[in-house]
Write an enzyme that holds these catalytic residues in place. Structure first.
Site, PDB file in Angstrom:
ATOM      1  N   LYS A 212      48.020 -22.234  61.328  1.00 61.11           N
ATOM      2  CA  LYS A 212      47.218 -21.540  62.325  1.00 61.11           C
ATOM      3  C   LYS A 212      46.092 -20.817  61.612  1.00 61.11           C
ATOM      4  O   LYS A 212      46.281 -20.277  60.522  1.00 61.11           O
ATOM      5  CB  LYS A 212      48.077 -20.520  63.101  1.00 61.11           C
ATOM      6  CG  LYS A 212      47.282 -19.628  64.047  1.00 61.11           C
ATOM      7  CD  LYS A 212      48.148 -18.545  64.664  1.00 61.11           C
ATOM      8  CE  LYS A 212      47.312 -17.589  65.500  1.00 61.11           C
ATOM      9  NZ  LYS A 212      48.119 -16.507  66.099  1.00 61.11           N
ATOM     10  N   GLU A 259      45.905  -4.076  71.537  1.00 62.06           N
ATOM     11  CA  GLU A 259      46.995  -4.338  70.583  1.00 62.06           C
ATOM     12  C   GLU A 259      47.089  -3.246  69.532  1.00 62.06           C
ATOM     13  O   GLU A 259      46.136  -3.020  68.777  1.00 62.06           O
ATOM     14  CB  GLU A 259      46.767  -5.690  69.897  1.00 62.06           C
ATOM     15  CG  GLU A 259      47.844  -6.067  68.898  1.00 62.06           C
ATOM     16  CD  GLU A 259      47.632  -7.440  68.303  1.00 62.06           C
ATOM     17  OE1 GLU A 259      48.428  -7.832  67.438  1.00 62.06           O
ATOM     18  OE2 GLU A 259      46.663  -8.119  68.700  1.00 62.06           O
TER      19      GLU A 259
END
Length: 451
Positions: A212, A259
């Site tokens: 990723k 976040e």
């Protein structure tokens, strides 16, 4: 405008009454007063002294800091460690003070563009900090001044801060008053070049060692509103996010971060894992269907699981009694919804908020897996140094409690020019068209706030 004279009078009265504590070469004065207007009303783009604004939804606290009584800079790969060591070397005050600041995404790259000149890590204790609990007009005032000052000099210090506020307010914020040339920011991707970048990443993911990589893009914009209005727009639309703004050298970093990288409260640690994104809809049935599709998406679940797995492994070095849910839930924001896993634990004895942050940052949600390869791909292909985008922003008090949020949904501003940022996680199954659409969704908060 907030009555600054009442603030000055209350602080001087507290000083003369002995409500103060010595902190090294400084003196800390604390008192309370009543302020009915929003604290954001004091802030203007052209303010010439350091400033910070923080609205923390978890504690319902809004904080405003003006001036800089103590400043710490960090540069290079261990910039975060340098700041932590410097804070720990200072004596513990009898009255807690709060440091505000942030860390760049990649301390091996320069901080360029709109925040050109910022160090890799920048933290300061404001000269004046105003903190309001939600639902009240009672404000706690903390003032940090040189220890040798008498009451008259304390008054003069606060009067100087007021003068800077008045100067920035009186100067206006018309676009014609711009004092900055648009900064050189590096590669600005259009849809075609972005698609090519994602295709390059997918090819590497399908045939190389990467699992990723998180790619980001930047886009220029013009500031059309006052800073106070921009902050109020973010608070109205994204009140569940950590709304944060920091000014240094007349450059602003503004964010509405969904976040938290890590929060520490009296030794208890909380970490958010946020990865996997889809749209929102005003139609409740469609919104629920989008959430179900996200939850069922193999691509998004795998991306999210990779983030959780890496975060868990890193936290074992600094935390005990780690608790993590078996499956993620959906976290709904105003413009997007994410897969979300909250992780909780206790910091090991002797560990600090920055110890956890140093292990976690950058998480797979903003870097990739494996991290070293992902960072190298970003450096080689993204085309611009991220600076503080996807870095960490927040606050920590002298007792070690605080919050570091990931600097997402953010913009860097050299008034009236802004650079907006957005990114997304790329895996082998990623669709370049969908990734462009996701970044467009993530640019909405700052476009809404500034335009």
């Amino acid at each position: 405008m907030i009555s600054w004279q009442k603030i000055i009078d209350d602080v001087v009265a507290a000083f003369e009454a002995g409500r103060a504590a010595v902190w090294g070469t400084n003196r800390i004065i604390r008192t309370t007063t009543h302020v009915k207007l929003p604290l954001s009303e004091l802030l203007h783009w052209q303010l010439s002294i350091p400033a910070v604004f923080s609205s923390d939804p978890a504690t319902d606290r809004v904080t405003l800091g003006l001036g800089a009584a103590q400043v710490l800079h960090g540069t290079g790969p261990d910039a975060m460690g340098d700041i932590q060591a410097a804070i720990r070397a200072l004596p513990d005050p009898d009255i807690d003070v709060t440091w505000f600041g942030g860390f760049a995404f990649d301390p091996t790259e320069p901080v360029a563009g709109a925040l050109d000149g910022w160090p890799h890590a920048l933290w300061f204790v404001p000269t004046v900090t105003l903190m309001r609990e939600a639902g009240t007009d009672c404000v706690t005032i903390t003032v940090v001044v040189p220890a040798e000052l008498d009451a008259a000099a304390v008054c003069n210090t606060l009067t100087d801060v007021e003068a800077e506020l008045q100067r920035s307010f009186g100067g206006g914020e018309a676009r014609s008053s711009a004092s900055h040339v648009r900064p050189e920011v590096g590669m600005v991707h259009d849809e075609q070049s972005w698609r090519q970048l994602v295709e390059t990443a997918v090819g590497e993911l399908q045939h190389g060692d990467l699992h990723k990589v998180v790619l980001a893009r930047q886009t220029p914009a013009e500031v059309q509103v006052s800073l106070a209005e921009a902050l109020e727009r973010l608070l109205d639309a994204y009140g569940s996010s950590h709304v944060f703004a920091m000014q240094w050298a007349q450059r602003w970093l503004v964010a509405a971060s969904p976040e938290q990288l890590v929060r520490v409260t009296d030794g208890t640690m909380a970490v958010d894992c946020l990865a996997g994104t889809t749209d929102r809809s005003k139609d409740m049935a469609i919104d629920a269907a989008l959430a179900n599709e996200l939850f069922s998406s193999e691509k998004n679940r795998m991306e999210h699981a990779a983030v959780v797995r890496v975060v868990m492994e890193r936290l074992k070095l600094v935390a005990l009694d780690i608790d993590v849910p078996d499956v993620p839930v959906i976290k709904k924001l105003a413009n997007v919804q994410h897969l979300y896993t909250p992780i909780r634990g206790r910091l090991r004895p002797g560990m600090h908020l920055f110890d956890a942050a140093g292990l976690l940052h950058p998480t797979p949600a903003v870097g990739g897996v494996p991290l070293a390869g992902a960072l190298q791909f970003i450096r080689n292909h993204e085309g611009w140094p991220r600076g503080y985008y996807a870095g960490a922003i927040g606050f920590v008090d002298t007792a070690g409690s605080g919050l570091l949020s990931v600097a997402l949904r953010s913009a860097a501003i050299a008034y009236p020019h802004a650079t907006l940022y957005a990114g997304c996680g790329i895996v082998a199954a990623s669709d370049p068209n969908e990734e462009w659409r996701e970044t467009e969704m993530k640019l909405k908060p700052m476009r809404l706030a500034l335009g």
